[in-house]
Enzyme design. Structure first.
Site, short mmCIF file in Angstrom:
data_model
loop_
_atom_site.label_atom_id
_atom_site.label_comp_id
_atom_site.label_asym_id
_atom_site.label_seq_id
_atom_site.Cartn_x
_atom_site.Cartn_y
_atom_site.Cartn_z
CE LYS A 104 -23.03 -91.38 10.80
NZ LYS A 104 -23.12 -90.95 9.40
CB THR B 224 -26.31 -93.75 18.18
OG1 THR B 224 -25.62 -93.35 19.36
CG2 THR B 224 -27.72 -93.19 18.21
CG ASP C 162 -22.92 -95.02 10.37
OD1 ASP C 162 -21.79 -94.76 9.91
OD2 ASP C 162 -23.98 -94.63 9.85
#
Length: 317
Positions: A11, A109, A141
């Site tokens: 991201k 992630t 995140d």
């Protein structure tokens, strides 16, 4: 039992505003986050023992409790001890494409992919809100990385509001392979220099966050006005990173003068990205910047916006 392969997208931040301090020691933030197609592959395989094992093709990635993917399995084992005792441990193989310590949420992630994969391996049937709650325990995140797309993030980054998907813009990323910036350092440096401007009370913090929610960048996203989005890129952390890290400042200036729609540092850096209207435009920008910066340690990636988070690509019996 099954093994699973999952795709874990990186991201970037299109917007990052630091509003003030939180009672938990974190910063109160207002951010707009965007998934991109640059992604790691996470392969999960069941083990017959209670071992958690991490393998990775990048030597910079820790293969122990220092890895968020490892801690994601630990968290699942703690939350579902009976299932863990019955089904055993997990081997995680990370095939790295996202650069390490780059401000692209690579570790977050990967952890999000592990949560999704373990949920399926152990047949837990967790809902998206349940996975999001677990993700928030791992890092700010990680919740966004689960769902991906385009989102407004508030709180410390874990409170998400979906925005219309943007998937037509291309991105050129650039990073010095030898340069890493500590995220805690960046936020501490910002607090030291700009803490006097922080909003202190909860009502004012909420009001500031709402202004972002109704602000120009969100309006540009709803209108899918790519030129306006590029012009409204904003990252408060540039105020402390650019003056102290000339390599990042040089990359940003090179992108700015190369004809990109817009450019900015992602997160706490050191990755700098440029928005481009097409793949051909992105290739031209990369060539222009490469001609300006002859340092062989600077690496480039061309990718595009994505409207997806974690994707399962191959369950294997």
């Amino acid at each position: 039992m099954r093994s699973y392969s999952l795709i874990a997208p990186a991201k970037i931040n299109l917007y990052l505003e630091i509003l003030g301090d939180r009672a938990d020691g974190y910063h109160e933030l207002a951010m707009i986050l965007q998934s991109i197609d640059l992604a790691d592959q996470i392969d999960l395989r069941a083990l017959s023992t209670d071992t958690i094992r991490v393998l990775c093709d990048d030597p910079q990635v820790p293969q122990n409790q220092g890895n968020l993917a490892y801690r994601a399995v630990e968290l699942m084992a703690k939350q579902f001890p009976d299932v863990f005792a019955r089904l055993g441990g997990v081997e995680i193989t990370i095939k790295k494409q996202i650069p390490v310590a780059a401000g692209l949420a690579g570790g977050s992630t990967d952890a999000a992919a592990v949560l999704v994969g373990v949920d399926m391996m152990w047949q837990l049937g967790l809902t998206q809100p349940e996975l999001q709650e677990l993700a928030a325990q791992l890092g700010s995140d990680v919740p966004f990385c689960l769902a991906g797309g385009t989102a407004l993030a508030t709180g410390r980054g874990e409170q998400l509001s979906s925005l219309p998907s943007l998937d037509s813009l291309y991105v050129v990323l650039a990073k010095d392979r030898n340069l890493m910036i500590s995220t805690p350092w960046a936020y501490q440096a910002y607090r030291s220099e700009f803490g006097h401007s922080y909003v202190r009370d909860a009502k004012s913090l909420e009001s500031r966050a709402e202004r972002v929610h109704a602000g120009p960048m969100v309006n540009a996203i709803f209108k899918k006005d790519e030129a306006q989005i590029a012009q409204l890129l904003h990252n408060d952390l540039e105020k402390v990173v650019l003056p102290t890290t000339p390599q990042v400042a040089q990359l940003r200036e090179a992108f700015h003068s190369s004809g990109a729609l817009g450019t900015m540092m992602s997160g706490s850096g050191p990755t700098v990205f440029a928005l481009c209207e097409s793949e051909i435009h992105a290739q031209e920008i990369q060539q222009n910047v490469r001609a300006m910066i002859s340092d062989p340690d600077v690496e480039f990636w061309i990718t595009r916006f994505s409207n997806r988070g974690i994707q399962v690509v191959s369950p294997v019996s």
